[in-house]
Design a protein around this motif. Structure first.
Motif, short mmCIF file in Angstrom:
data_model
loop_
_atom_site.label_atom_id
_atom_site.label_comp_id
_atom_site.label_asym_id
_atom_site.label_seq_id
_atom_site.Cartn_x
_atom_site.Cartn_y
_atom_site.Cartn_z
N ARG A 1 0.86 -1.18 0.00
CA ARG A 1 0.00 0.00 0.00
C ARG A 1 0.89 1.23 0.00
O ARG A 1 1.94 1.25 0.65
N VAL A 2 0.47 2.25 -0.75
CA VAL A 2 1.27 3.47 -0.91
C VAL A 2 0.40 4.67 -0.56
O VAL A 2 -0.75 4.76 -1.00
N CYS A 3 0.97 5.58 0.21
CA CYS A 3 0.31 6.85 0.51
C CYS A 3 1.20 7.98 0.00
O CYS A 3 2.38 8.05 0.36
N VAL A 4 0.65 8.82 -0.85
CA VAL A 4 1.38 9.98 -1.37
C VAL A 4 0.88 11.22 -0.66
O VAL A 4 -0.32 11.51 -0.66
N MET A 5 1.81 11.95 -0.04
CA MET A 5 1.49 13.16 0.69
C MET A 5 2.09 14.38 0.02
O MET A 5 3.12 14.30 -0.67
N ALA A 6 1.47 15.53 0.24
CA ALA A 6 2.02 16.83 -0.15
C ALA A 6 1.37 17.88 0.72
O ALA A 6 0.16 17.83 0.99
N ARG A 7 2.17 18.81 1.21
CA ARG A 7 1.68 19.90 2.05
C ARG A 7 0.85 19.41 3.22
O ARG A 7 -0.17 19.99 3.58
N GLY A 8 1.27 18.30 3.80
CA GLY A 8 0.65 17.80 5.01
C GLY A 8 -0.64 17.04 4.82
O GLY A 8 -1.28 16.63 5.79
N ARG A 9 -1.04 16.82 3.57
CA ARG A 9 -2.29 16.12 3.29
C ARG A 9 -2.05 14.88 2.43
O ARG A 9 -1.05 14.80 1.71
N VAL A 10 -2.99 13.94 2.50
CA VAL A 10 -2.93 12.75 1.66
C VAL A 10 -3.49 13.08 0.28
O VAL A 10 -4.63 13.53 0.17
N LEU A 11 -2.69 12.85 -0.75
CA LEU A 11 -3.16 13.04 -2.13
C LEU A 11 -3.80 11.78 -2.67
O LEU A 11 -4.78 11.84 -3.42
N SER A 12 -3.23 10.64 -2.30
CA SER A 12 -3.75 9.37 -2.79
C SER A 12 -3.25 8.26 -1.91
O SER A 12 -2.14 8.32 -1.38
N GLU A 13 -4.07 7.23 -1.73
CA GLU A 13 -3.68 6.07 -0.94
C GLU A 13 -4.28 4.82 -1.57
O GLU A 13 -5.45 4.80 -1.95
N GLY A 14 -3.48 3.79 -1.71
CA GLY A 14 -3.96 2.54 -2.28
C GLY A 14 -2.79 1.69 -2.72
O GLY A 14 -1.63 1.96 -2.38
N SER A 15 -3.06 0.65 -3.49
CA SER A 15 -1.99 -0.18 -4.01
C SER A 15 -1.21 0.56 -5.09
O SER A 15 -1.65 1.61 -5.59
N VAL A 16 -0.06 0.02 -5.46
CA VAL A 16 0.72 0.62 -6.54
C VAL A 16 -0.11 0.67 -7.82
O VAL A 16 -0.12 1.67 -8.55
N ASP A 17 -0.84 -0.42 -8.09
CA ASP A 17 -1.68 -0.44 -9.30
C ASP A 17 -2.78 0.62 -9.23
O ASP A 17 -3.12 1.23 -10.26
N ASP A 18 -3.34 0.85 -8.05
CA ASP A 18 -4.36 1.89 -7.89
C ASP A 18 -3.79 3.26 -8.29
O ASP A 18 -4.46 4.04 -8.98
N LEU A 19 -2.58 3.54 -7.82
CA LEU A 19 -1.97 4.84 -8.12
C LEU A 19 -1.61 4.95 -9.59
O LEU A 19 -1.83 6.00 -10.22
N ARG A 20 -1.10 3.89 -10.15
CA ARG A 20 -0.72 3.92 -11.56
C ARG A 20 -1.95 4.12 -12.45
O ARG A 20 -1.87 4.77 -13.49
N ALA A 21 -3.07 3.57 -12.02
CA ALA A 21 -4.29 3.68 -12.82
C ALA A 21 -4.81 5.11 -12.87
O ALA A 21 -5.61 5.45 -13.76
N ARG A 22 -4.38 5.96 -11.94
CA ARG A 22 -4.85 7.34 -11.93
C ARG A 22 -4.13 8.20 -12.95
O ARG A 22 -4.49 9.35 -13.16
N VAL A 23 -3.11 7.65 -13.57
CA VAL A 23 -2.31 8.42 -14.53
C VAL A 23 -2.54 7.89 -15.93
O VAL A 23 -2.43 6.68 -16.18
#
Length: 308
Positions: free
Chosen positions: A201-223
């Motif tokens: 599971r991966v959580c991507v943060m920026a400026r103190g907030r969560v931008l996205s959280e899920g599996s690697v495939d979940d994140l890749r699918a957003r692009v």
């Protein structure tokens, strides 16, 4: 991977400020047994502050932080974790074996010294003084110290910085072994291929907030971007000028490019070079997903431009 049951650590609506700067802003996270959880983000995203609160080194200004259902500052909770930070001040004259025995003595049911050394890949260093080790060897020893207490939750902050490829791969094997035993792992790393290879599971943060959280495939699918590789007489500089191409570069005899219109680009490549070969089309990797997710979040807002 077994992540059933209650979370072993969590943050609920957590806020942490340093003066006028909000380092963490309403953060909700849950950590589970049997998984590697990668916490990613650009510098200043709030990752280190988040880890510090989970370790009890910093206190939230609002919200709740729990470690095994306890306050993270409670010794009963701390004895169940292992920690490897980016830097460590260890007694330089002690031998590696002495450091392992000393650290293990703080835990109720530590691993055997030999087991720890084999798992961390430092069995050949036990008789050597810590100060006599290279930077990569010292990182391996720090990893050994983090796991010698048989932690149920292991925190690793940029663990493979300074390690060579062989040492990195051994650490990856050790992490998978720990997860198979049921431990949870929190990983922060700037090596995105490391997170892509290891994380459940991966959580991507920026400026103190969560931008996205899920599996690697979940994140890749957003692009929408895809990678295209091929052998062609066309050069990267020429293809990079095509409006459908986001990026292009030469990799030896191969052309590599990224695009959100892969079908159109492939047709154009075939039209431009009838001898084109070894064509591959792949989804975007975690690196592209990370870049796309953080680019907009890191862009200055109207308010910050006016303040500047």
């Amino acid at each position: 991977m077994n992540t059933t049951g209650s979370p072993i650590a969590q943050l609920s609506s957590v806020v942490k400020r340093y003066g006028n700067h909000t380092a963490v802003d309403g953060l909700d996270l849950m950590l589970h047994r049997g998984e590697i959880f990668a916490l990613l983000g650009p510098n200043g995203a709030g990752k280190s502050t988040t880890i510090s609160m989970l370790l009890g080194l910093a206190r939230p200004d609002a919200g709740r932080v729990e470690l095994f259902g306890e306050d993270p500052q409670q010794l009963v909770a701390r004895r169940r974790i292992g920690v490897m930070l980016q830097s460590a001040a260890l007694p330089p004259t002690l031998r590696v074996g002495e450091l392992l025995r000393l650290t293990a003595s703080y835990y109720p049911a530590p691993r055997d010294e030999r087991e720890t050394a084999e798992l961390a890949g430092v069995a050949d260093l036990l008789k050597r003084p810590y100060a006599a080790l290279s930077g990569g060897q010292q990182r391996r020893v720090q990893f050994a110290l983090a796991l010698c207490g048989r932690p149920e939750l292991l925190f690793l902050d940029e663990p493979t910085v300074g390690m060579d490829l062989e040492a990195r791969q051994k650490l990856w094997v050790a992490l998978r072994h720990l997860v198979a035993e049921g431990a949870g792992v929190v990983l922060t790393t700037h090596y995105l291929e490391e997170a892509e290879a290891l994380a459940h599971r991966v959580c991507v943060m920026a400026r103190g907030r969560v931008l996205s959280e899920g599996s690697v495939d979940d994140l890749r699918a957003r692009v929408a971007l895809k990678r295209v590789r091929c052998i062609t007489r066309l050069r990267a500089a020429e293809v990079a000028a095509w409006p459908e191409v986001a990026e292009a570069r030469d990799e030896g005899e191969r052309l590599w490019l990224s695009t959100d219109r892969a079908e159109s680009v492939v047709r154009r490549l075939l039209d431009a070079d009838a001898q084109l070969g070894e064509l591959e089309v792949q989804r975007a990797g975690l690196a592209e997903a990370f870049t796309e997710l953080t680019r907009a979040a890191e862009a200055p807002t109207e308010a910050t431009r006016e303040a500047a």
